[in-house]
Scaffold this active site. Structure first.
Site, mmCIF file in Angstrom:
data_model
loop_
_atom_site.group_PDB
_atom_site.id
_atom_site.type_symbol
_atom_site.label_atom_id
_atom_site.label_comp_id
_atom_site.label_asym_id
_atom_site.label_seq_id
_atom_site.Cartn_x
_atom_site.Cartn_y
_atom_site.Cartn_z
ATOM 1 N N THR A 179 -17.636 -76.196 22.441
ATOM 2 C CA THR A 179 -18.436 -75.607 21.364
ATOM 3 C C THR A 179 -18.282 -74.086 21.454
ATOM 4 O OG1 THR A 179 -20.418 -75.842 22.767
ATOM 5 C CG2 THR A 179 -20.062 -77.528 21.086
ATOM 6 N N LYS B 87 -17.374 -79.473 29.458
ATOM 7 C CA LYS B 87 -17.663 -78.399 28.512
ATOM 8 C C LYS B 87 -19.008 -77.798 28.883
ATOM 9 C CE LYS B 87 -19.857 -78.037 25.251
ATOM 10 N NZ LYS B 87 -21.173 -77.342 24.988
ATOM 11 N N THR C 299 -24.685 -81.308 34.279
ATOM 12 C CA THR C 299 -24.394 -80.119 33.491
ATOM 13 C C THR C 299 -24.185 -80.527 32.056
ATOM 14 O OG1 THR C 299 -23.069 -78.121 33.359
ATOM 15 C CG2 THR C 299 -21.906 -80.140 33.908
ATOM 16 N N GLU D 249 -21.885 -67.642 28.352
ATOM 17 C CA GLU D 249 -21.812 -66.868 27.115
ATOM 18 C C GLU D 249 -21.989 -65.374 27.385
ATOM 19 O OE1 GLU D 249 -23.289 -70.366 24.067
ATOM 20 O OE2 GLU D 249 -24.771 -69.000 24.910
ATOM 21 N N SER E 194 -24.256 -70.162 12.229
ATOM 22 C CA SER E 194 -23.563 -69.691 11.026
ATOM 23 C C SER E 194 -22.074 -69.944 11.114
ATOM 24 C CB SER E 194 -23.833 -68.205 10.830
ATOM 25 O OG SER E 194 -23.343 -67.466 11.917
#
Length: 471
Positions: A219, A245, A256, A343, A471
């Site tokens: 993702t 992932k 996880t 991230e 978005s």
């Protein structure tokens, strides 16, 4: 001389008004046409600008902490992989993986403890708790782009539709088909888009297809995650391959994000589950990116039994210990890759806690440090602010004594005996913080409890990614 009779009479006021109205009407039409043209050009320019901005967004940049390359994965006999694009969220993006497993494959799992678990998680847990025909084959189907979480009754209906479609296509009992979903929470899963490509996926199942499957489940990940280990069993080689992932919403509390591990070892389901469960806390439960537990966390371990090595039947045997070591290696590697893809991460951080009253306290302290926004932002800013580590220890809830506490950054002692260490060197500490990989060590001086966890820094990129996630 008389005035000419053919001289034109002056137009009346009514006629003048009529002419003016016609001119005004033409003028309005001209203005409207011009405005429409400007609007079209402006809209086109705006769309181009938005597209340019989106294209310029660094979301797709690979993490600076990523491995140099995706590893070479040995083929696991009895496991076949396929991946494809269903258009679940983005058109043209590979977003579904299918795995077919040989008859007799043993399955074990670990799942999120979230009280808002996704429908697919609940379904997997129910199937593993039941007594399906273990002699039958099995399958795993996973989609990215939609978590199918908090989707009401429709969530389970979507799971039934997808797993039922796989069962029909592969000739399997539905109870032996496991599914996972990852992506946006609260959006209905477009199951029909997945079922529409199951036939195509089944037709291209490939024992060497694991790398493509790893890419299909990404993702916000910036790189596909894979790991492998092999060792010599009694009479043959045993291989283990894992894909995963995960990038954000990482504080697993079980395993996880999504992890799938495959081995050709011959091992019964109950023993496989014991070996998996024994290794979760030191691997997937020892990582955090942002302290948030997902609704969809799942770890599935499948043993096809196709290795020529003798069956593993005794946990105390040499083969069992070798298998446990190799399994730990793959699990830890995948867990650390998730952190390396945190991230916005620019720093990979290992937190080592020793000298705690017990293991539970060591874990509390380690996770308090690893989850502290103050610690993580100091790391991002390359600030050797060990006081923030002190504060994290104090808030953890674990037993601690100021005068017995020692704090290290790498091999440098920064604080000890309740005060800044006499050897403390701000310049050296600051230079250390510029490294991409850091170690924070804390010794509580109270007992033998210890725990190592892994985390990353917290940068503004984390905000950018999550503010724009839907978005």
């Amino acid at each position: 001389m008389a005035k000419s009779d053919d001289k034109k009479a002056k137009p009346s006021d009514a006629e003048k008004l009529k002419v003016l109205k016609k001119k005004l009407k033409k003028l309005k039409a001209t203005v409207k046409q011009a405005a429409a043209g400007l609007e079209t050009r402006a809209g086109s320019a705006a769309e181009s600008a938005v597209a340019a901005i989106r294209a310029a967004k660094p979301n797709k940049l690979v993490s600076p902490l990523a491995p140099a390359r995706f590893p070479d994965l040995p083929v696991i006999e009895g496991a076949e992989f396929a991946s494809g694009a269903a258009g679940i969220k983005y058109q043209g993006r590979t977003d579904v993986m299918l795995v077919r497993l040989a008859p007799g494959t043993a399955i074990a799992g670990a799942f999120t403890r979230s009280s808002t678990r996704a429908a697919c998680v609940l379904d997997c847990q129910a199937k593993l708790a039941g007594k399906p025909d273990a002699a039958a084959g099995a399958a795993i189907i996973v989609n990215s782009g939609n978590a199918n979480a908090f989707t009401g009754k429709g969530g389970q209906e979507a799971v039934d539709s997808v797993t039922g479609g796989v069962a029909k296509a592969l000739g399997l009992p539905r109870e032996r088909v496991f599914s996972s979903s990852t992506g946006v929470i609260g959006e209905p899963l477009p199951a029909q888009r997945i079922t529409a490509i199951i036939g195509d996926l089944a037709a291209k199942l490939d024992p060497a297809g694991a790398p493509g499957a790893a890419r299909a489940i990404m993702t916000t990940d910036t790189f596909a995650k894979g790991s492998a280990a092999s060792f010599q069993g009694e009479g043959g080689t045993i291989n283990i391959v894992g894909i995963a992932k995960g990038s954000g919403m990482i504080a697993p509390d079980m395993a996880t994000m999504l992890v799938y591990i495959f081995t050709d070892a011959q091992i019964a389901p109950a023993m496989l589950q014991r070996m998996l469960s024994a290794r979760v806390d030191e691997t997937f439960n020892a990582i955090t990116v942002d302290s948030d537990t997902s609704t969809s966390d799942a770890l599935i371990l499948a043993a096809t039994g196709k290795s020529k090595a003798a069956p593993i039947t005794d946990l105390r045997s040499v083969p069992a210990r070798a298998f446990g070591k190799a399994l730990t290696q793959v699990m830890r590697d995948l867990a650390q890759q998730v952190v390396r893809d945190g991230e916005g991460a620019t720093k990979f951080v290992e937190v080592q806690v020793t000298g705690a009253a017990d293991t539970a306290d060591a874990h509390k302290v380690a996770m308090a440090i690893a989850n502290s926004p103050l610690v993580k932002t100091a790391i991002a800013g390359e600030d050797a602010n060990w006081g923030r580590v002190v504060a994290a220890v104090g808030k953890s809830g674990a037993a601690a004594d100021r005068d017995k506490l020692t704090i290290r950054f790498g091999d440098m002692v920064l604080a000890e005996n309740g005060w800044r260490a006499p050897s403390y060197d701000e310049e050296k500490a600051s230079a250390y913080m510029k490294r991409a990989e850091l170690v924070i060590g804390v010794d509580l001086g109270l007992g033998k409890g210890k725990r190592t966890v892994w985390t990353c820094d917290l940068t503004h990129r984390y905000i950018d990614i999550n503010a724009d996630y839907r978005s």
